[in-house]
Design a protein around this motif. Structure first.
Motif, PDB file in Angstrom:
ATOM      1  N   ARG A  40      18.481  -4.005 -26.266  1.00  0.00           N
ATOM      2  CA  ARG A  40      19.237  -3.801 -27.406  1.00  0.00           C
ATOM      3  C   ARG A  40      19.177  -3.091 -28.340  1.00  0.00           C
ATOM      4  NH1 ARG A  40      23.213  -8.061 -26.266  1.00  0.00           N
ATOM      5  NH2 ARG A  40      23.039  -9.760 -24.370  1.00  0.00           N
ATOM      6  N   ALA A  41      18.211  -2.853 -28.931  1.00  0.00           N
ATOM      7  CA  ALA A  41      18.174  -1.657 -29.949  1.00  0.00           C
ATOM      8  C   ALA A  41      18.092  -0.303 -29.306  1.00  0.00           C
ATOM      9  CB  ALA A  41      16.565  -2.070 -30.251  1.00  0.00           C
ATOM     10  N   ASN A  42      18.122   0.341 -28.208  1.00  0.00           N
ATOM     11  CA  ASN A  42      18.294   1.329 -27.506  1.00  0.00           C
ATOM     12  C   ASN A  42      19.577   1.916 -26.953  1.00  0.00           C
ATOM     13  OD1 ASN A  42      18.119   3.808 -26.263  1.00  0.00           O
ATOM     14  ND2 ASN A  42      16.094   3.031 -25.094  1.00  0.00           N
ATOM     15  N   PRO A  43      20.198   2.370 -27.988  1.00  0.00           N
ATOM     16  CA  PRO A  43      21.349   2.835 -27.993  1.00  0.00           C
ATOM     17  C   PRO A  43      21.538   3.760 -26.580  1.00  0.00           C
ATOM     18  CG  PRO A  43      20.496   4.433 -29.476  1.00  0.00           C
ATOM     19  CD  PRO A  43      19.538   3.336 -28.870  1.00  0.00           C
ATOM     20  N   ASN A  44      20.538   4.344 -25.840  1.00  0.00           N
ATOM     21  CA  ASN A  44      20.694   5.160 -24.548  1.00  0.00           C
ATOM     22  C   ASN A  44      20.909   4.270 -23.597  1.00  0.00           C
ATOM     23  OD1 ASN A  44      21.160   7.613 -25.741  1.00  0.00           O
ATOM     24  ND2 ASN A  44      18.306   7.854 -26.118  1.00  0.00           N
ATOM     25  N   VAL A  45      20.641   3.234 -23.402  1.00  0.00           N
ATOM     26  CA  VAL A  45      20.453   1.777 -22.418  1.00  0.00           C
ATOM     27  C   VAL A  45      21.982   1.537 -23.169  1.00  0.00           C
ATOM     28  CG1 VAL A  45      19.529  -0.429 -21.862  1.00  0.00           C
ATOM     29  CG2 VAL A  45      17.974   1.202 -22.718  1.00  0.00           C
ATOM     30  N   PRO A  46      22.658   0.914 -21.636  1.00  0.00           N
ATOM     31  CA  PRO A  46      24.352   0.309 -21.288  1.00  0.00           C
ATOM     32  C   PRO A  46      23.815  -0.854 -21.048  1.00  0.00           C
ATOM     33  CG  PRO A  46      23.434   1.718 -19.080  1.00  0.00           C
ATOM     34  CD  PRO A  46      22.429   2.363 -20.543  1.00  0.00           C
ATOM     35  N   GLY A  47      24.465  -1.711 -22.242  1.00  0.00           N
ATOM     36  CA  GLY A  47      24.765  -3.251 -22.055  1.00  0.00           C
ATOM     37  C   GLY A  47      25.234  -3.902 -21.123  1.00  0.00           C
ATOM     38  N   ASP A  48      24.680  -5.304 -20.911  1.00  0.00           N
ATOM     39  CA  ASP A  48      25.510  -5.992 -19.723  1.00  0.00           C
ATOM     40  C   ASP A  48      24.516  -7.056 -19.951  1.00  0.00           C
ATOM     41  OD1 ASP A  48      23.074  -6.015 -18.444  1.00  0.00           O
ATOM     42  OD2 ASP A  48      23.300  -4.698 -17.587  1.00  0.00           O
ATOM     43  N   ILE A  49      25.391  -8.512 -19.498  1.00  0.00           N
ATOM     44  CA  ILE A  49      25.138  -9.487 -19.831  1.00  0.00           C
ATOM     45  C   ILE A  49      23.637  -9.554 -19.607  1.00  0.00           C
ATOM     46  CG2 ILE A  49      27.608 -10.436 -19.258  1.00  0.00           C
ATOM     47  CD1 ILE A  49      27.085 -11.269 -16.358  1.00  0.00           C
ATOM     48  N   PHE A  50      23.245  -9.485 -18.674  1.00  0.00           N
ATOM     49  CA  PHE A  50      21.597  -9.739 -18.440  1.00  0.00           C
ATOM     50  C   PHE A  50      20.586  -8.912 -19.296  1.00  0.00           C
ATOM     51  CE2 PHE A  50      23.708  -9.904 -14.649  1.00  0.00           C
ATOM     52  CZ  PHE A  50      23.379 -11.562 -13.880  1.00  0.00           C
ATOM     53  N   GLN A  51      21.554  -8.164 -20.242  1.00  0.00           N
ATOM     54  CA  GLN A  51      20.418  -7.730 -21.518  1.00  0.00           C
ATOM     55  C   GLN A  51      19.540  -8.768 -22.589  1.00  0.00           C
ATOM     56  OE1 GLN A  51      22.950  -4.711 -23.370  1.00  0.00           O
ATOM     57  NE2 GLN A  51      20.890  -4.067 -23.586  1.00  0.00           N
ATOM     58  N   ASP A  52      18.468  -9.279 -22.194  1.00  0.00           N
ATOM     59  CA  ASP A  52      17.586  -9.890 -23.023  1.00  0.00           C
ATOM     60  C   ASP A  52      17.486  -9.982 -24.746  1.00  0.00           C
ATOM     61  OD1 ASP A  52      16.314 -10.550 -20.648  1.00  0.00           O
ATOM     62  OD2 ASP A  52      14.436  -9.010 -21.016  1.00  0.00           O
ATOM     63  N   TYR A  53      17.383 -11.103 -24.989  1.00  0.00           N
ATOM     64  CA  TYR A  53      17.607 -10.591 -27.416  1.00  0.00           C
ATOM     65  C   TYR A  53      15.860 -10.611 -26.909  1.00  0.00           C
ATOM     66  CZ  TYR A  53      22.476 -11.474 -26.903  1.00  0.00           C
ATOM     67  OH  TYR A  53      23.387 -11.257 -27.334  1.00  0.00           O
ATOM     68  N   ASP A  54      14.963  -9.474 -27.045  1.00  0.00           N
ATOM     69  CA  ASP A  54      13.396  -9.348 -27.509  1.00  0.00           C
ATOM     70  C   ASP A  54      13.221  -9.349 -28.820  1.00  0.00           C
ATOM     71  OD1 ASP A  54      12.667  -8.762 -24.851  1.00  0.00           O
ATOM     72  OD2 ASP A  54      14.186  -7.200 -25.247  1.00  0.00           O
ATOM     73  N   VAL A  55      13.020 -10.201 -29.448  1.00  0.00           N
ATOM     74  CA  VAL A  55      12.783 -10.625 -30.980  1.00  0.00           C
ATOM     75  C   VAL A  55      11.589 -10.885 -31.767  1.00  0.00           C
ATOM     76  CG1 VAL A  55      13.888 -11.931 -33.136  1.00  0.00           C
ATOM     77  CG2 VAL A  55      15.320 -11.415 -30.981  1.00  0.00           C
ATOM     78  N   VAL A  56      11.228 -10.325 -32.751  1.00  0.00           N
ATOM     79  CA  VAL A  56       9.840 -10.441 -32.482  1.00  0.00           C
ATOM     80  C   VAL A  56      10.228 -11.074 -34.363  1.00  0.00           C
ATOM     81  CG1 VAL A  56       7.780  -8.965 -34.544  1.00  0.00           C
ATOM     82  CG2 VAL A  56       8.962  -8.530 -32.791  1.00  0.00           C
ATOM     83  N   TYR A  57       9.651 -12.600 -35.385  1.00  0.00           N
ATOM     84  CA  TYR A  57       9.474 -13.039 -36.068  1.00  0.00           C
ATOM     85  C   TYR A  57       8.317 -13.053 -36.759  1.00  0.00           C
ATOM     86  CZ  TYR A  57      13.932 -15.910 -35.371  1.00  0.00           C
ATOM     87  OH  TYR A  57      15.234 -16.772 -35.443  1.00  0.00           O
ATOM     88  N   ILE A  58       8.062 -13.013 -38.238  1.00  0.00           N
ATOM     89  CA  ILE A  58       6.678 -12.131 -38.653  1.00  0.00           C
ATOM     90  C   ILE A  58       6.348 -13.286 -39.395  1.00  0.00           C
ATOM     91  CG2 ILE A  58       6.001 -10.924 -40.747  1.00  0.00           C
ATOM     92  CD1 ILE A  58       6.064  -9.428 -37.719  1.00  0.00           C
ATOM     93  N   VAL A  59       5.338 -13.976 -39.656  1.00  0.00           N
ATOM     94  CA  VAL A  59       4.580 -14.986 -39.803  1.00  0.00           C
ATOM     95  C   VAL A  59       3.606 -14.730 -40.629  1.00  0.00           C
ATOM     96  CG1 VAL A  59       6.217 -16.771 -38.737  1.00  0.00           C
ATOM     97  CG2 VAL A  59       4.370 -16.131 -37.720  1.00  0.00           C
ATOM     98  N   LYS A  60       3.467 -15.585 -41.416  1.00  0.00           N
ATOM     99  CA  LYS A  60       1.751 -15.700 -41.695  1.00  0.00           C
ATOM    100  C   LYS A  60       0.869 -16.586 -41.153  1.00  0.00           C
ATOM    101  CE  LYS A  60       3.175 -15.071 -46.560  1.00  0.00           C
ATOM    102  NZ  LYS A  60       3.027 -15.594 -48.020  1.00  0.00           N
TER     103      LYS A  60
END
Length: 286
Positions: free
Chosen positions: A30-50
């Motif tokens: 989802r951060a790569n504009p060269n990848v065509p979007g579809d309903i199966f794309q994951d939301y890959d998220v990083v939370y920075i914590v201490k």
């Protein structure tokens, strides 16, 4: 199914309202504009914590993300090496079809892993920029003569084991050799062909999943024909298809890139393969 806007708002609001979370970014497709979007794309998220301990001890905090269908804790899997005190994840498939791959990581750990990303939250001003959406890190890299030669030698030598396995009818072994040794070498060569024709400015994707965008349809179909059911006649046919495709691609890549190609080695390997194929089942000598 919740929309991308709804999912990102939920991800951001969680980071903003939890003081333990100091920054957040979206990575992956989802951060790569060269990848065509579809309903199966994951939301890959990083939370920075201490620290990750509090998130691991009380896991109910992820309930806010929605109704879960099933999930995985990769750092709890005994077969995966992990550093849970530095990075811990929840891979979540939601009942509405969305999937969230969420990790809480220390900045020391995550900063070394940043590639493509879109910043979502940055409470302390630690992120180097708002986003990095160039996929150059994944572009096919120009090979050297040594890399080309080693790939070719590895492929033609590997047929020795495949031939013996086929004659012995050890089909699980043959399938393993083809899938995990031979085909990756062929894929590497095809990716070099793509790179050569695209000025080494594209990615073929994980496991070569974008090959069909760049290869001639006939070449791509030939590559697909290297897969077969685990039956002797079909396997022999797939192996010969693999040999033909590797040979023609190696000659093409080697010729256009000015590399030396050991055609004698290839011919001897195919000759051995043919002799084994023609051996009777009860052969007592070669």
């Amino acid at each position: 199914m919740r929309s991308e806007t709804e999912m990102l708002e939920l991800i951001k609001s969680t980071a903003l309202t939890d003081d333990r979370i100091r920054a957040a970014w979206l990575e992956g497709s989802r951060a790569n504009p060269n990848v065509p979007g579809d309903i199966f794309q994951d939301y890959d998220v990083v939370y920075i914590v201490k620290e990750t301990e509090s998130f691991r001890e009380d896991r109910s905090w992820i309930d806010r993300f929605g109704e879960r269908l099933y999930m995985q804790y990769p750092e709890d899997n005994v077969f995966y090496p992990s550093q849970p005190d530095r990075c811990y994840g929840w891979l979540i498939q939601f009942s509405d079809g969305n999937r969230l791959d969420l990790h809480v990581c220390t900045w020391e750990y995550a900063s070394k892993e940043m590639e493509l990303y879109i910043a979502l939250v940055d409470k302390d001003g630690i992120l180097p920029a708002g986003e990095n959406r160039s996929d150059e890190i994944y572009w096919i890299r120009r090979p050297t003569q040594e890399e080309f030669s080693c790939t070719c030698n590895d492929f033609w030598w590997g047929l020795n084991s495949v031939a013996k396995g086929l004659w012995r009818k050890e089909l699980p072994y043959v399938m393993d050799r083809l899938d995990f040794h031979m085909r990756p070498l062929l894929r590497r060569l095809l990716e070099w062909k793509i790179g050569m024709e695209q000025n080494f400015s594209v990615s073929a994707g994980k496991s070569g999943k974008y090959m069909s965008r760049f290869l001639d349809p006939q070449v791509y179909n030939s590559y697909l024909c290297t897969w077969s059911p685990a039956r002797l006649p079909e396997l022999w046919s797939a192996v010969w298809e693999m040999c033909h495709l590797f040979e023609t691609t190696a000659q093409d890549v080697g010729g256009r890139m000015g590399f030396t190609y050991n055609s004698e080695e290839a011919e001897c390997s195919r000759s051995y393969l043919a002799r084994v194929q023609n051996l009777p089942e009860d052969a007592a000598e070669f």
